[in-house]
Enzyme design. Structure first.
Site, PDB file in Angstrom:
ATOM      1  CG  HIS A   1      22.675 -12.406   5.731  1.00  0.00           C
ATOM      2  ND1 HIS A   1      22.447 -12.796   4.435  1.00  0.00           N
ATOM      3  CD2 HIS A   1      21.467 -12.410   6.350  1.00  0.00           C
ATOM      4  CE1 HIS A   1      21.142 -13.028   4.272  1.00  0.00           C
ATOM      5  NE2 HIS A   1      20.528 -12.810   5.417  1.00  0.00           N
TER       6      HIS A   1
ATOM      7  CG  HIS B   1      18.814 -19.271  10.555  1.00  0.00           C
ATOM      8  ND1 HIS B   1      17.783 -18.547  11.122  1.00  0.00           N
ATOM      9  CD2 HIS B   1      18.673 -19.135   9.208  1.00  0.00           C
ATOM     10  CE1 HIS B   1      17.057 -18.000  10.159  1.00  0.00           C
ATOM     11  NE2 HIS B   1      17.563 -18.333   8.990  1.00  0.00           N
TER      12      HIS B   1
END
Length: 186
Positions: A40, A124
């Site tokens: 995620h 990220h």
């Protein structure tokens, strides 16, 4: 005693993007790779809250509106350093619309009384975590320096609950915003 919920807000990734990332994993000693359902992009870590506060968070997130935007994977990086890596990640580009959405979420969280996030937002996708020494991190980074994916459209974000288990964290999606039930399409 009220159960405490460990929460964070993140983007779910399309299956083809997760498949691309899973395909990169391996060849780094000491890396604990994320599983498909752990992948995620975190927009805001919240941490431990009680159920009343979780309801406030849900209401605040429901009020956030944003225009859909496109992003794609872009490169790979490291938190920590080569000798003592903490985390390998895949980058995402462009960063501006992600930062803008993260800032809207941050503003909403601070407004309901959560402490402000001190760390700078760095979009990220965590690929691996490390405990202790590791090898070949530099080789992985060199190999994935040019990592990219086809763009995908970000239309909603998700509130997750994190359960810590022996095998690592289990992330349970609690709600998605904007709520699909409120779309005009129906």
């Amino acid at each position: 005693v009220d159960a405490m919920l460990r929460l964070f807000v993140a983007l779910q990734l399309p299956p083809e993007v997760r498949a691309r990332l899973i395909g990169l994993m391996g060849g780094v000693n000491g890396a604990r790779w994320q599983t498909d359902d752990q992948l995620h992009l975190t927009l805001r870590f919240i941490g431990e809250v009680d159920e009343a506060r979780a309801e406030d968070i849900d209401s605040a997130l429901r009020a956030i509106a944003f225009a859909p935007f496109q992003v794609s994977l872009q490169g790979a990086g490291l938190f920590g350093d080569i000798r003592k890596p903490r985390m390998l990640w895949a980058g995402v580009s462009p960063e501006a619309p992600l930062a803008h959405l993260a800032q809207k979420i941050e503003t909403a969280m601070v407004r309901i009384g959560l402490p402000a996030e001190q760390r700078k937002f760095t979009p990220h996708v965590t690929l691996a975590r490390f405990k202790g020494p590791s090898g070949r991190v530099d080789r992985f980074l060199a190999a994935n320096d040019q990592l990219w994916s086809a763009p995908w459209t970000v239309e909603r974000f998700t509130l997750f609950r994190s359960h810590l288990a022996h095998s690592g964290a289990i992330y349970e999606p609690l709600a998605t915003y904007p709520d699909e039930d409120h779309d005009d399409e129906s």
